[in-house]
Design a protein around this motif. Structure first.
Motif, PDB file in Angstrom:
ATOM      1  N   UNK A 217       0.832  -1.196   0.000  1.00  0.00           N
ATOM      2  CA  UNK A 217       0.000   0.000   0.000  1.00  0.00           C
ATOM      3  C   UNK A 217       0.870   1.251   0.000  1.00  0.00           C
ATOM      4  N   UNK A 218       0.508   2.265  -0.784  1.00  0.00           N
ATOM      5  CA  UNK A 218       1.268   3.530  -0.785  1.00  0.00           C
ATOM      6  C   UNK A 218       1.007   4.316   0.497  1.00  0.00           C
ATOM      7  N   UNK A 219       1.763   5.370   0.679  1.00  0.00           N
ATOM      8  CA  UNK A 219       1.586   6.236   1.852  1.00  0.00           C
ATOM      9  C   UNK A 219       0.347   7.082   1.630  1.00  0.00           C
ATOM     10  N   UNK A 220      -0.677   6.843   2.419  1.00  0.00           N
ATOM     11  CA  UNK A 220      -1.953   7.506   2.221  1.00  0.00           C
ATOM     12  C   UNK A 220      -1.867   9.006   2.540  1.00  0.00           C
ATOM     13  N   UNK A 221      -0.899   9.416   3.345  1.00  0.00           N
ATOM     14  CA  UNK A 221      -0.781  10.821   3.740  1.00  0.00           C
ATOM     15  C   UNK A 221       0.244  11.588   2.908  1.00  0.00           C
ATOM     16  N   UNK A 222       0.686  11.018   1.790  1.00  0.00           N
ATOM     17  CA  UNK A 222       1.707  11.671   0.961  1.00  0.00           C
ATOM     18  C   UNK A 222       1.204  13.010   0.413  1.00  0.00           C
ATOM     19  N   UNK A 223       0.020  13.013  -0.180  1.00  0.00           N
ATOM     20  CA  UNK A 223      -0.535  14.266  -0.719  1.00  0.00           C
ATOM     21  C   UNK A 223      -0.755  15.282   0.389  1.00  0.00           C
ATOM     22  N   UNK A 224      -1.223  14.816   1.527  1.00  0.00           N
ATOM     23  CA  UNK A 224      -1.466  15.725   2.644  1.00  0.00           C
ATOM     24  C   UNK A 224      -0.177  16.382   3.124  1.00  0.00           C
ATOM     25  N   UNK A 225       0.915  15.608   3.185  1.00  0.00           N
ATOM     26  CA  UNK A 225       2.192  16.187   3.589  1.00  0.00           C
ATOM     27  C   UNK A 225       2.657  17.242   2.588  1.00  0.00           C
ATOM     28  N   UNK A 226       2.518  16.955   1.301  1.00  0.00           N
ATOM     29  CA  UNK A 226       2.956  17.911   0.287  1.00  0.00           C
ATOM     30  C   UNK A 226       2.142  19.197   0.349  1.00  0.00           C
ATOM     31  N   UNK A 227       0.845  19.102   0.633  1.00  0.00           N
ATOM     32  CA  UNK A 227       0.008  20.290   0.663  1.00  0.00           C
ATOM     33  C   UNK A 227       0.168  21.077   1.962  1.00  0.00           C
ATOM     34  N   UNK A 228       0.390  20.391   3.072  1.00  0.00           N
ATOM     35  CA  UNK A 228       0.488  21.069   4.358  1.00  0.00           C
ATOM     36  C   UNK A 228       1.897  21.572   4.663  1.00  0.00           C
ATOM     37  N   UNK A 229       2.914  20.931   4.122  1.00  0.00           N
ATOM     38  CA  UNK A 229       4.284  21.287   4.486  1.00  0.00           C
ATOM     39  C   UNK A 229       5.129  21.697   3.281  1.00  0.00           C
ATOM     40  N   UNK A 230       5.256  20.815   2.308  1.00  0.00           N
ATOM     41  CA  UNK A 230       6.213  21.053   1.230  1.00  0.00           C
ATOM     42  C   UNK A 230       5.819  22.259   0.378  1.00  0.00           C
ATOM     43  N   UNK A 231       4.568  22.326  -0.052  1.00  0.00           N
ATOM     44  CA  UNK A 231       4.139  23.444  -0.899  1.00  0.00           C
ATOM     45  C   UNK A 231       4.280  24.792  -0.193  1.00  0.00           C
ATOM     46  N   UNK A 232       3.808  24.970   1.047  1.00  0.00           N
ATOM     47  CA  UNK A 232       4.002  26.271   1.706  1.00  0.00           C
ATOM     48  C   UNK A 232       5.457  26.612   1.940  1.00  0.00           C
ATOM     49  N   UNK A 233       6.277  25.614   2.286  1.00  0.00           N
ATOM     50  CA  UNK A 233       7.695  25.888   2.505  1.00  0.00           C
ATOM     51  C   UNK A 233       8.367  26.363   1.218  1.00  0.00           C
ATOM     52  N   UNK A 234       8.063  25.730   0.097  1.00  0.00           N
ATOM     53  CA  UNK A 234       8.645  26.140  -1.174  1.00  0.00           C
ATOM     54  C   UNK A 234       8.175  27.540  -1.567  1.00  0.00           C
ATOM     55  N   UNK A 235       6.901  27.837  -1.363  1.00  0.00           N
ATOM     56  CA  UNK A 235       6.400  29.162  -1.694  1.00  0.00           C
ATOM     57  C   UNK A 235       7.042  30.232  -0.816  1.00  0.00           C
ATOM     58  N   UNK A 236       7.258  29.925   0.452  1.00  0.00           N
ATOM     59  CA  UNK A 236       7.892  30.886   1.349  1.00  0.00           C
ATOM     60  C   UNK A 236       9.351  31.107   0.980  1.00  0.00           C
TER      61      UNK A 236
END
Length: 406
Positions: A217-236
């Protein structure tokens, strides 16, 4: 009031006006304000006294209105923000804050406690400690256990954090995910709202966000991590630090298609950013109307191969490496040079000290200030120095004033 009294008052007023001394035809500018303040003070003093009177009896009024008897205890009240988790919910009682573990999550909770993952995370300061309690649950038919987590005195939100806090929270989430995989579990909820800062360190507060790992099974929270952490950090880091406020408008995280459109084109040449943001956004758009295998009766996305545990660990390491490399430095403001470790840069300030004179705040023993004491040294500016070949112009150029104060 009788007519005779009115006539007497009118006569007194006539005598007073006739015998009074001449006055100006207008009031001075402060008189009206003074009169208004006196009237307002009398009004507010009465309201304040009434407020104190009612406040002292608030408990008695609430008991009389909302309780059947003086000895009846307050009932447990579920927290509205905890409605989305089917594994359990948080509720409040007079004894504090508790969490009900539903029977649907009994297997995962028992595995968390029995596998040693809880002891590992709580011992490392990554997961909030708790103790099992005998508190009566609000929904006993669904309840498996009731736990009482460590009580927190202050709650913050991701859109209130600075860049460093959001990055630390992201790294802590990935560390928890890797430790869970080592114990045969997986982090199923990677929301930034599951992190709180206690004594300056990130702490995961959702005890029910762990599930048993199932091979393939894939990591079910992968998209959530990218939206909550990775995307805002990159934008900042790549655009503007104020874009962290997008998390206040998007409770499920910054949409990846929005982040992909806002990020500079140069980020497409970074393999990790290209994979986790740009390609991830396109994949979401392409398969938005399709269902993954085993997730319902909708059409399959066509991806039948499973994801091994080694692949999940490798992806977590790649995300952690990308997050660690992100940085943000304040710029474009005069306050930068007041931060610890910063020194005045050449040409930064108009009134910079000439070489050899030192900088403001660098005291010497003969100045009467100890090492590190902040002070402001001012050169005489009353009479400019005159000399051969320079005169008044050279004296004016030799003067300087520091622009930073103690």
């Amino acid at each position: 009031m009788s007519v005779k009294r009115l006539q007497a008052l009118a006569a007194c007023a006539t005598v007073f006006l006739a015998l009074s001394s001449p006055a100006q035809a207008y009031l001075d500018p402060g008189t009206g304000s003074y009169v208004l303040q006196v009237l307002a003070a009398a009004l507010f003093a009465s309201l304040f006294a009434l407020r104190l009177f009612l406040g002292s009896r608030q408990g008695l009024l609430l008991r009389a209105l909302f309780q059947e008897g003086p000895g009846q205890a307050m009932t447990a009240t579920p927290v509205a923000a905890s409605f989305r988790d089917p594994s359990g919910f948080v509720f409040r009682s007079p004894e504090g804050v508790f969490r009900q573990v539903n029977r649907s999550c009994a297997e995962d909770y028992d595995l968390l406690m029995g596998s040693g993952l809880y002891d590992d995370l709580a011992g490392a300061g990554l997961l909030i400690p708790h103790e099992e309690s005998g508190q009566a649950p609000p929904e006993p038919d669904l309840c498996h256990k009731v736990i009482r987590p460590e009580q927190l005195g202050f709650m913050s939100h991701p859109y209130e954090w600075c860049f460093g806090q959001l990055r630390d929270a992201a790294l802590a989430t990935l560390d928890i995910h890797r430790r869970a995989l080592d114990k045969g579990m997986v982090l199923k909820d990677a929301s930034a709202y599951n992190i709180q800062f206690v004594h300056g360190r990130p702490l995961f507060i959702d005890t029910l966000s762990f599930a048993k790992y199932r091979e393939g099974e894939p990591w079910v929270a992968y998209r959530q991590f990218c939206q909550h952490f990775l995307a805002p950090l990159l934008l900042m880091a790549k655009r503007d630090v104020r874009l962290n406020k997008l998390l206040a408008d998007f409770i499920d995280g910054v949409p990846l298609d929005m982040a992909s459109a806002l990020l500079p084109r140069s980020t497409r040449f970074r393999p990790s950013i290209l994979l986790h943001i740009h390609m991830h956004a396109k994949s979401q758009k392409k398969y938005s109307d399709k269902t993954a295998p085993g997730k319902g009766k909708g059409p399959s996305s066509g991806v039948s191969r499973g994801v091994s545990k080694r692949a999940l660990l490798g992806m977590a390491d790649n995300l952690a490496g990308l997050v660690r490399k992100l940085s943000w430095e304040p710029s474009g403001t005069e306050w930068v040079d007041l931060l610890p470790g910063h020194q005045l840069r050449p040409g930064r300030h108009r009134g910079q000290a000439p070489p050899g004179r030192g900088l403001p705040g660098q005291g010497r023993a003969q100045d009467g200030l100890g090492p590190g004491r902040q002070h402001r040294r001012l050169q005489p500016v009353g009479r400019p120095a005159r000399g051969r070949g320079g005169g008044l112009r050279r004296g004016l150029r030799a003067r300087w004033r520091p622009t930073t104060a103690a």
